[in-house]
Scaffold this active site. Structure first.
Site, PDB file in Angstrom:
ATOM      1  N   THR A  14       0.819  -1.212   0.000  1.00 33.25           N
ATOM      2  CA  THR A  14       0.000   0.000   0.000  1.00 33.25           C
ATOM      3  C   THR A  14       0.850   1.257   0.000  1.00 33.25           C
ATOM      4  OG1 THR A  14      -1.504  -1.268   1.386  1.00 33.25           O
ATOM      5  CG2 THR A  14      -1.941   1.077   1.197  1.00 33.25           C
ATOM      6  N   VAL A  15       1.824   1.304   0.906  1.00 36.51           N
ATOM      7  CA  VAL A  15       2.624   2.522   1.043  1.00 36.51           C
ATOM      8  C   VAL A  15       3.513   2.717  -0.183  1.00 36.51           C
ATOM      9  CG1 VAL A  15       4.355   3.709   2.427  1.00 36.51           C
ATOM     10  CG2 VAL A  15       2.563   2.375   3.554  1.00 36.51           C
ATOM     11  N   LYS A 107       9.669   0.718  11.434  1.00 33.35           N
ATOM     12  CA  LYS A 107       9.920   0.951  12.859  1.00 33.35           C
ATOM     13  C   LYS A 107      10.625  -0.229  13.511  1.00 33.35           C
ATOM     14  CE  LYS A 107       5.928   0.755  11.652  1.00 33.35           C
ATOM     15  NZ  LYS A 107       4.623   1.131  11.202  1.00 33.35           N
ATOM     16  N   GLU A 131      10.717   9.230   9.032  1.00 31.92           N
ATOM     17  CA  GLU A 131       9.501   9.919   9.497  1.00 31.92           C
ATOM     18  C   GLU A 131       8.277   9.007   9.465  1.00 31.92           C
ATOM     19  OE1 GLU A 131       7.669  12.104  11.351  1.00 31.92           O
ATOM     20  OE2 GLU A 131       8.966  13.676  10.518  1.00 31.92           O
ATOM     21  N   LYS A 207       7.921   2.314  18.138  1.00 31.38           N
ATOM     22  CA  LYS A 207       7.878   3.746  17.831  1.00 31.38           C
ATOM     23  C   LYS A 207       8.383   4.574  19.009  1.00 31.38           C
ATOM     24  CE  LYS A 207       3.971   2.866  14.741  1.00 31.38           C
ATOM     25  NZ  LYS A 207       2.500   2.763  14.667  1.00 31.38           N
TER      26      LYS A 207
END
Lengths: 430, 430
Positions: A14-15, A107, A131, A207
């Site tokens: 997806t990303v 992460k 980010e 995270k």
């Protein structure tokens, strides 16, 4: 600078597909804002034939992400494979060794290998940005690393797993049990393949460990994060918390004290009127407190194609603009090993336990708490449970240390009146 | 890079003193995070003898900020004088002409001369940064310019004047009149020397014009901001809004449509449950909506020594780290002149007016609204006012354009039944 910045993208889920779409559809915007074209040279993914809603025909296809990472025709390796080890790690290392800058949304990779990768990046003069790894589209890494860099950070808090917040919100608003809300989240596709990553707090803990490193100039130490999932939070806890003006969130908290670095990711009670208490559904929130700036609250979508791709491209555009920062905001060689510390800041705690329904049971519990130095602020005992001979009891303590509380909890079995293991949730001033 | 970064600071009020304190007290932190020492070479202010709570003995004192700006021994000119013209402008220009980077907290200067200064900075290869000019300690310029750079911005909203939000909050929570709340703010020292800068929306309008330029790649155009202050908001408006589930905020909104750039700073109704609606007291909030990221909310202290100095130092540290960005996020030569447009997005409006207390008065108002194409959603008329023969009427319209509403409002005097000028507040979906 008008040389194009050339990307190699590994991982086209997806990303990844979202990133490709932005590069293709917003070429003029990206160039106007960075001063140079941003292009894709090559891509890599497991399945070449999958329909991704975007054309990949003009890019070189490379089966092996490690081979992609070191290609001469890329400047930035964009790692969107995922996973703390395996191809994500191998390809990231290969890219840095070949002198490529790296942008990643991973992460787990950074939580487990952040220090080594930061050192490698530094040795090679490369930039490693992440980010998208924390709180999706919210530019929190940038805020902490750059915007608030003049602050000594006093505390960072965050609700950084949208799935957990969705489950807790549904339990509260729709009166669902944990199991019902979990099933609903599952059906909606919100859960990771291994749900424990979400509901066990592991993903959010990853995270938090990255935010800690930036906030305190320490080496990433995910293993020191005190992790507690949301599986033991009951609808009753949520109701009781609401009665007292609180809401329950899977909350990450880190702070550095004279005793060391505290990192905890656990369900906590926060005031219902605080920004964290007002957060509903899948939204993420990070609260940064600094000695100069006071409290800064950042809120937004923590996952999804658009928000995560937005964060990846923000990092890519920084590189296109010539911005070159240390991975964790200070040279890797200066990052200190922190001493892990249990949360020592005194806080009130919410306790729920089941007692045998016998006279004097409550007195024994109160005595055990008192002996450990934990004093009771509020107490509520309600009638016997329908299913058993047990009586549920709720206690809110006065401010106490986790250490004293743990001593008290350890003494509970000896009282002979406490059934099972009590639920203990910190009440965090937010 | 281990060469020190040398600052020249002009203006030593609260913020200037705060910056000096950070540079002196956090030298090790700043150097660890940027890789080079940050030092002060020279300072300038009107009054040399004022007690500022920090020693200035080791810095050169320069009476003329223009002379300070061009000194050989500074790399960055920090402009904290304030004011859109005069010494702030002269010194900023002198610094850029001498090839110095500039960091400023001056919203008025940039709102009036931002394009010319950005062009000058670009011609000289200098950086001009202004994080502290908008929303104090919240890193919103950075978020918009960098973190969210891959987005087409669909809307930016902000509560960016803490004094106005304080006054409105006090009117609501303490039941004060506007005049009482204004006086309270005045006594607490919250108001500018010219209060109209605050309550007239000018200060917040300056800030909005800077956000618009970054969001839409347009030349700063403060004069096109539709400005309306909070002076006509009554306690009754606040009560009525609350009854309907809204709160009244001095809200800046900008969006770019096919008709042009809309910029408005005016009191609006926002849903009480939205992040903007939940904002109390002097806190600031900026909401950025992008096509990829969705809605990002940033919240924090909008003024004060620590927060503003934090933002100034964030910019200084960026420069120390070698980050070099265009002033408004794209080369000044690429910024377009936007066509100013009235807010055209249809929205419901809240109207309050006083009618002569005669039969048929309301029908005449309803007819005037209807003729302009504005339809009524809710209407409330209450008994005659004690002091006069007027009857207050509240109307909430269905969604309408500002143009249609203005036509209707222009027709009100002709009805012969409306006393004075109606209050009209947009209800903004937030």
């Amino acid at each position: 600078m008008s040389e194009p910045l050339r990307l190699g993208i590994a991982g086209l889920g997806t990303v990844g597909a979202g990133v490709v779409k932005i590069v293709r559809q917003k070429a003029a915007l990206l160039e106007a804002r960075t001063g140079r074209p941003i292009v894709i040279s090559a891509v890599s993914a497991r399945n070449r034939d999958k329909e991704r809603g975007v054309s990949l025909a003009t890019y070189e296809w490379v089966d092996d992400p490690v081979a992609l990472a070191a290609r001469d025709d890329i400047d930035v390796f964009v790692e969107l494979i995922g996973g703390s080890d395996g191809p994500a790690k191998a390809a990231t290392e290969a890219a840095l060794k070949a002198g490529k800058d790296v942008v990643t949304a991973n992460k787990a990779l950074l939580a487990h290998h952040g220090q080594a990768l930061a050192e490698l990046a530094e040795a090679k003069g490369c930039v490693l940005r992440f980010e998208a790894a924390v709180a999706g589209g919210i530019p929190v890494i940038k805020a902490l690393t750059e915007g608030l860099a003049a602050n000594e950070v006093t505390r960072v808090m965050g609700v950084m797993n949208g799935t957990c917040n969705y489950i807790l919100t549904r339990m509260e608003n729709a009166g669902l049990t944990y199991e019902q809300a979990f099933d609903e989240a599952d059906k909606l596709g919100y859960l990771e393949a291994d749900p424990e990553l979400d509901v066990g707090g592991i993903d959010a803990g990853h995270k938090l460990s990255l935010l800690s490193a930036i906030a305190y100039g320490t080496q990433v130490d995910f293993h020191a994060v005190e992790l507690e999932g949301i599986g033991r939070v009951s609808a009753e806890d949520i109701r009781q918390a609401a009665d007292m003006g609180y809401r329950i969130k899977l909350l990450g908290v880190c702070r550095l004290t004279g005793r060391g670095l505290e990192q905890s990711m656990a369900p906590c009670l926060v005031p219902a009127t605080s920004p964290l208490g007002q957060l509903d559904g899948g939204t993420n929130m990070v609260v940064i407190e600094g000695d100069q700036v006071g409290q800064i609250v950042l809120r937004g979508a923590g996952a999804g194609e658009g928000p995560t791709a937005s964060a990846v491209m923000g990092d890519v555009m920084d590189i296109a603009r010539g911005t070159r920062l240390s991975t964790f905001g200070a040279p890797a060689s200066l990052l200190k090993r922190a001493t892990p510390a249990k949360s020592t800041a005194p806080a009130p705690y919410y306790l729920r336990m089941a007692l045998v329904d016998k006279p004097g049971a409550l007195a024994k519990v109160a005595a055990a708490l008192g002996e450990a130095g934990v004093s009771i602020n509020r107490l509520r005992q309600y009638g016997q449970s329908r299913e058993s001979d047990s009586a549920p009891v709720l206690i809110v303590t006065h401010k106490t240390t986790r250490e004293a509380l743990d001593t008290a909890l350890a003494a509970m079995p000896e009282t002979g009146v406490v059934l099972g293991s009590p639920v203990a949730l910190r009440i965090e001033a937010a």
